[in-house]
Design a protein around this motif. Structure first.
Motif, PDB file in Angstrom:
ATOM      1  N   GLY A 108      24.671  36.922  25.786  1.00 33.94           N
ATOM      2  CA  GLY A 108      25.470  38.243  25.672  1.00 33.94           C
ATOM      3  C   GLY A 108      24.905  39.151  26.653  1.00 33.94           C
ATOM      4  N   ALA A 109      23.597  38.966  26.773  1.00 36.07           N
ATOM      5  CA  ALA A 109      22.974  39.885  27.895  1.00 36.07           C
ATOM      6  C   ALA A 109      23.260  39.280  29.354  1.00 36.07           C
ATOM      7  N   TYR A 110      23.360  38.252  29.624  1.00 36.43           N
ATOM      8  CA  TYR A 110      23.815  37.589  30.895  1.00 36.43           C
ATOM      9  C   TYR A 110      25.427  38.133  31.005  1.00 36.43           C
ATOM     10  N   MET A 111      26.191  37.978  30.056  1.00 40.29           N
ATOM     11  CA  MET A 111      27.545  38.181  30.387  1.00 40.29           C
ATOM     12  C   MET A 111      27.772  39.721  30.525  1.00 40.29           C
ATOM     13  N   GLU A 112      27.282  40.678  29.872  1.00 38.33           N
ATOM     14  CA  GLU A 112      27.221  42.182  30.237  1.00 38.33           C
ATOM     15  C   GLU A 112      27.056  42.405  31.614  1.00 38.33           C
ATOM     16  N   GLU A 113      25.962  41.813  32.147  1.00 39.85           N
ATOM     17  CA  GLU A 113      25.472  41.908  33.468  1.00 39.85           C
ATOM     18  C   GLU A 113      26.633  41.627  34.218  1.00 39.85           C
ATOM     19  N   ARG A 114      27.186  40.335  34.059  1.00 34.75           N
ATOM     20  CA  ARG A 114      28.262  39.778  35.060  1.00 34.75           C
ATOM     21  C   ARG A 114      29.397  40.561  34.790  1.00 34.75           C
ATOM     22  N   PHE A 115      29.758  41.105  33.659  1.00 34.13           N
ATOM     23  CA  PHE A 115      31.173  41.843  33.469  1.00 34.13           C
ATOM     24  C   PHE A 115      31.169  43.011  34.403  1.00 34.13           C
ATOM     25  N   ALA A 116      29.845  43.766  34.231  1.00 34.66           N
ATOM     26  CA  ALA A 116      29.650  44.959  35.013  1.00 34.66           C
ATOM     27  C   ALA A 116      29.840  44.717  36.585  1.00 34.66           C
ATOM     28  N   GLN A 117      29.329  43.564  37.033  1.00 36.03           N
ATOM     29  CA  GLN A 117      29.697  43.268  38.548  1.00 36.03           C
ATOM     30  C   GLN A 117      31.024  42.821  38.700  1.00 36.03           C
ATOM     31  N   SER A 118      31.540  42.029  37.916  1.00 31.54           N
ATOM     32  CA  SER A 118      32.788  41.575  38.403  1.00 31.54           C
ATOM     33  C   SER A 118      33.898  42.626  38.215  1.00 31.54           C
ATOM     34  N   ALA A 119      33.667  43.710  37.107  1.00 26.51           N
ATOM     35  CA  ALA A 119      34.489  44.505  36.564  1.00 26.51           C
ATOM     36  C   ALA A 119      35.044  45.467  37.955  1.00 26.51           C
ATOM     37  N   GLN A 120      34.106  45.479  38.965  1.00 32.48           N
ATOM     38  CA  GLN A 120      34.180  46.377  40.374  1.00 32.48           C
ATOM     39  C   GLN A 120      35.512  46.077  40.758  1.00 32.48           C
ATOM     40  N   MET A 121      36.098  44.760  40.630  1.00 29.50           N
ATOM     41  CA  MET A 121      37.447  44.481  41.508  1.00 29.50           C
ATOM     42  C   MET A 121      38.440  45.196  40.780  1.00 29.50           C
ATOM     43  N   VAL A 122      38.139  45.121  39.244  1.00 32.98           N
ATOM     44  CA  VAL A 122      39.245  46.264  38.777  1.00 32.98           C
ATOM     45  C   VAL A 122      39.262  47.636  39.139  1.00 32.98           C
ATOM     46  N   GLU A 123      37.737  48.390  39.249  1.00 29.13           N
ATOM     47  CA  GLU A 123      37.642  49.495  39.541  1.00 29.13           C
ATOM     48  C   GLU A 123      38.252  49.768  40.707  1.00 29.13           C
ATOM     49  N   ARG A 124      38.007  49.004  41.941  1.00 31.15           N
ATOM     50  CA  ARG A 124      38.775  49.344  43.124  1.00 31.15           C
ATOM     51  C   ARG A 124      40.186  49.530  43.139  1.00 31.15           C
ATOM     52  N   ALA A 125      40.826  48.646  42.126  1.00 29.30           N
ATOM     53  CA  ALA A 125      42.164  48.496  42.191  1.00 29.30           C
ATOM     54  C   ALA A 125      42.624  49.789  41.479  1.00 29.30           C
ATOM     55  N   LEU A 126      41.869  50.360  40.616  1.00 31.30           N
ATOM     56  CA  LEU A 126      42.316  51.598  39.819  1.00 31.30           C
ATOM     57  C   LEU A 126      42.207  52.654  40.844  1.00 31.30           C
ATOM     58  N   ARG A 127      41.058  52.742  41.661  1.00 27.88           N
ATOM     59  CA  ARG A 127      41.141  53.698  42.731  1.00 27.88           C
ATOM     60  C   ARG A 127      42.275  53.616  43.833  1.00 27.88           C
TER      61      ARG A 127
END
Length: 216
Positions: free
Chosen positions: A141-160
């Motif tokens: 769970g701790a590992y995936m939270e870190e990876r989700f935060a990193q990978s979510a940047q792709m979606v954040e850029r699309a939002l912007r």
């Protein structure tokens, strides 16, 4: 639960390590010792597989005490995930200016990495162990939270860029994409052509371009 018992630092280190054991620096990691432990873990996985992997075997090969290993990695799964992440070369999270292409490249590289290197079986085994072992579940769970935060940047850029609707939660969106990847990993279906990966990604992104669902 740990895969073997440990004792207090002095007794455990003396019992497990060889006379030429590497010195411990307490809670602060000694870089040379930490690297030796990671390398020992990777070698054991490569030679014997997950089924025969244990902290005791790592301690013997790395000439380190089990309490030292557990002090730096609180569970076998935590050490395995550290080794897995350091071997995770070639998995990309690009910024092409197009979310479909970003996610297609991400999944394509992830599937290829899981399929063509020993890391796929290792990660699948950690997921399986997490179903019945609380410490493994916590580490995953701790590992995936870190990876989700990193990978979510792709979606954040699309939002912007205004490419997807403003209501889309980047963290939840990437969790949906990764859940699809896990399903393919756990069922041994990683041989997807790039075109098929892109078609799957389009199902996600097309939904995110629409407005929020209306209640029934």
């Amino acid at each position: 639960m740990r895969d073997d018992d440990t004792t207090e630092d002095g007794a455990g280190d003396a019992a497990t390590a060889s006379p030429s054991a590497r010195p411990s620096t307490g809670a602060r990691r000694n870089p040379a010792s930490a690297d030796a432990i990671r390398q020992a873990a990777a070698d054991i996985l490569a030679e014997d597989g997950y089924a025969r992997f244990s902290i005791e075997a790592v301690a013997r090969r790395a000439r380190a005490g089990k309490p030292t290993i557990y002090r730096w990695w609180p569970s076998k799964a935590a050490l395995l995930l550290d080794v897995y992440h350091r071997q995770k070369h070639g998995v990309v999270a690009p910024d092409t200016g197009d979310l479909v292409e970003d996610l297609t490249a991400f999944l394509d590289s992830l599937f290829r990495h899981w399929r063509d290197t020993p890391t796929g079986p290792v990660f699948r085994s950690v997921i399986a162990e997490a179903q019945s072992d609380e410490s493994a579940a916590e580490a995953l769970g701790a590992y995936m939270e870190e990876r989700f935060a990193q990978s979510a940047q792709m979606v954040e850029r699309a939002l912007r860029r205004g490419e997807i609707a403003a209501h889309v939660d980047p963290r939840l969106a990437i969790e949906l994409v990764v859940s699809f990847a896990w399903c393919r990993l756990l069922t041994g279906r990683l041989d997807m052509e790039t075109a098929a990966v892109r078609a799957a990604v389009c199902l996600f992104v097309d939904g995110w371009r629409a407005g929020p669902a209306q209640p029934a």
